[in-house]
Design an enzyme around this catalytic site. Structure first.
Site, short mmCIF file in Angstrom:
data_model
loop_
_atom_site.label_atom_id
_atom_site.label_comp_id
_atom_site.label_asym_id
_atom_site.label_seq_id
_atom_site.Cartn_x
_atom_site.Cartn_y
_atom_site.Cartn_z
N TYR A 439 0.81 -1.22 0.00
CA TYR A 439 0.00 0.00 0.00
C TYR A 439 0.85 1.27 0.00
CZ TYR A 439 -0.02 -0.25 5.27
OH TYR A 439 0.27 -0.33 6.61
N GLU A 440 0.17 2.40 -0.21
CA GLU A 440 0.80 3.72 -0.43
C GLU A 440 1.73 3.71 -1.63
OE1 GLU A 440 -0.56 5.98 0.98
OE2 GLU A 440 -1.52 4.90 2.60
N GLY A 441 1.36 2.95 -2.64
CA GLY A 441 2.19 2.79 -3.82
C GLY A 441 3.08 1.57 -3.65
#
Length: 596
Positions: A439-441
């Site tokens: 997550y978060e890229g």
């Protein structure tokens, strides 16, 4: 239950002796902190995390969150723990005093975050996401919006979220469909569905402020047509009191591999009223303020969970008896030797230790750059710090989470079969940490960002600034014979990174796909080199302390021995990563799809 000892001595070493935060006179507000204050704050956080958060970690994993009659219920004990968290003032540490914050530097707050993520990653995400929402509104919101939301977010009375992802879009935000239609009195009606929304709904706080990406009716196509909106769970009256429920709800909870104690929701917005954060069609810029804050936090998650996994693996290796050392019995009075005597167990443990301490120093450096970017009295130096922080953001997120997860797996391996059993806690650490790579890229996206945006943008200005710092350190230490093992290893890493950078810059023009093919190896090489820089700097500090005469000789000797191992085990990987990048990247771009 797993145990945890906050690395307070390491924090002191990094803050005082490595980063010299108490001598940063050019940074606004740094004159208000001293070692006694910082030590007291970090000790207080250590007490809270070990006494309150850690006992709930397994509880949260086993019970998880539940959706009952349309409302999310968090695991037993989470609500009480969150109220204690708020009453103790922990959400306020690094926030603006104008809105009730303590105004402490990020470089102090980041280590408080590490202790939270180490002891209960799922719980720590609730205040962590709130801080990201605070940052976005504080940076981009109007005065009216700040006055409406920030004091409650700072205190922790309200929490925050970020709503980016849609099921059909994922990382490609250009495809998002959530709509924002102008409504009365400057509000917008937000309609759409978002998935994977961490802390999307819960009973911990009386209100939740959702930051939502959506498109206005006149929005251009692609990412240039995205706006950001603050959409509260309960509408806020003019006097600051809570009004009626907004038209939004959690339609489901994701069934996940880990972080069960955090409510990962599918959020539905059905004409929910929200307000614009920043300018129309500039939402991605505002959201990146929150995302970059979150990416640093996710990097710290990789470090924090790796640290607690290491501590428990080390304790187990000292206690568990299994076989004899190959060179002869080391504990002849016992039925067998502790498994710490075995070479492969030592390799795994020392690899974890070298990673954790190096990554912790790098996280501290990154946080200090963020402080310099915001607080430095020289605009020119603030700009350089901002460029360096931007350069290292994908490294902190991508490299630290990737290697941190590997460290958790190694820690689990130390336990053997017991590491696969829930009661020891190791398999939870592995499951919880795994999301940090996604997550978060995803880490693949971080690698693309590092190469495609950071390395090749601004004519390599940020990379040049860092190269100058590394070169200056090498020059300053080159005449010290005791530093030669560290300086030499750093020079080799830096040379490999330079060659890899040149390879990409030379070949990307004629074959842009090289960027994607080379990016992950480049991220790994960059991270290995960055930690070599940190370890060489720490070795210099440790040598100086020993030569000056110290009452804590064992600590500094441990630093030197760990630095020796890093250079021998980790830093030498730079050459293989460079060769991998050079020899495989073009092959990856040219191979025919039919072979898959």
């Amino acid at each position: 239950m797993p145990v945890y000892q906050a690395p307070l001595r390491d924090y002191q070493f990094i803050l005082d002796e490595l980063l010299h935060i108490y001598q940063q006179n050019e940074l606004q507000g740094f004159d208000e902190i001293d070692p006694d204050l910082v030590d007291a704050i970090l000790q207080g956080m250590a007490d809270f995390t070990t006494e309150v958060m850690l006992p709930l970690n397994s509880v949260g994993d086993v019970q998880g969150c539940k959706l009952v009659d349309g409302k999310v219920v968090t695991p037993e004990g989470f609500a009480d723990a969150y109220q204690q968290f708020v009453e103790n003032g922990w959400p306020t540490l690094t926030c603006d005093p104008a809105f009730g914050g303590q105004g402490l530097p990020e470089v102090v707050g980041i280590f408080a975050t590490e202790m939270q993520t180490a002891t209960n990653m799922a719980f720590a995400m609730y205040p962590g996401l709130t801080h990201g929402a605070y940052s976005a509104i504080h940076t981009h919101g109007s005065d009216a919006l700040k006055n409406k939301y920030l004091s409650k977010l700072v205190s922790g009375e309200w929490t925050g979220t970020m709503n980016l992802t849609e099921s059909h879009a994922g990382t490609d935000l250009a495809l998002l469909r959530t709509k924002a239609v102008p409504a009365a009195e400057g509000y917008f009606a937000i309609s759409g569905e978002k998935i994977f929304i961490s802390a999307g709904d819960h009973e911990l706080a009386e209100n939740i402020v959702h930051l939502v990406l959506a498109r206005l009716p006149d929005a251009p196509e692609g990412v240039k047509g995205i706006s950001l909106f603050a959409v509260p769970k309960y509408r806020v009256n003019a006097d600051g009191s809570l009004g009626e429920a907004n038209s939004l709800y959690a339609s489901g909870l994701e069934h996940k591999m880990g972080i069960h104690g955090n409510s990962t929701c599918v959020m539905v917005f059905d004409g929910a009223l929200g307000e614009l954060v920043g300018e129309p069609h500039q939402g991605l810029r505002a959201m990146f303020t929150m995302m970059n804050q979150a990416r640093l936090g996710v990097g710290v998650q990789g470090l924090g969970v790796s640290e607690i996994a290491y501590q428990n693996a080390l304790a187990y290796a000292k206690d568990r008896l299994q076989s004899r050392a190959l060179s002869g019995a080391k504990a002849p009075e016992k039925a067998a030797d502790p498994i710490l005597v075995h070479g492969d167990v030592r390799r795994m443990l020392l690899s974890q230790k070298a990673f954790n301490e190096g990554a912790r120093a790098l996280v501290g450096q990154q946080a200090l750059w963020l402080d310099e970017a915001e607080r430095h009295s020289s605009p020119e130096k603030a700009k350089v710090a901002s460029q360096l922080a931007a350069l290292f953001t994908p490294v902190v997120k991508g490299f630290i989470t990737g290697r941190g997860f590997n460290a958790c797996v190694d820690a689990q391996q130390v336990f053997g079969g017991h590491g696969y059993i829930h009661e020891w806690g190791m398999e939870q650490f592995v499951r919880d940490c795994r999301i940090s790579l996604i997550y978060e890229g995803t880490n693949g996206v971080q690698a693309l960002d590092l190469v495609g945006r950071k390395l090749l943008s601004d004519r390599g200005a940020a990379m040049q600034h860092w190269s100058e710092l590394v070169t200056a350190f090498i020059k300053a230490q080159s005449s010290n014979p005791k530093m030669q093992p560290y300086v030499g290893a750093l020079m080799e890493c830096a040379a490999d990174l330079q060659k890899a950078s040149t390879y990409i810059a030379t070949n990307a023009g004629s074959n842009p796909d090289i960027i994607g093919a080379a990016s992950m190896a480049y991220l790994e090489l960059f991270g290995v080199t960055a930690l070599a820089w940190m370890w060489a700097r720490m070795a210099a500090v440790a040598l100086d302390a020993i030569e000056q005469g110290t009452s804590d000789n064992a600590f500094y000797q441990s630093k030197l021995k760990t630095a020796d191992f890093y250079m021998a085990y980790w830093a030498v990987q730079s050459r293989s990563l460079r060769k991998q990048l050079e020899l495989s990247s073009e092959m990856l771009t040219s191979v025919d799809e039919s072979i898959f």
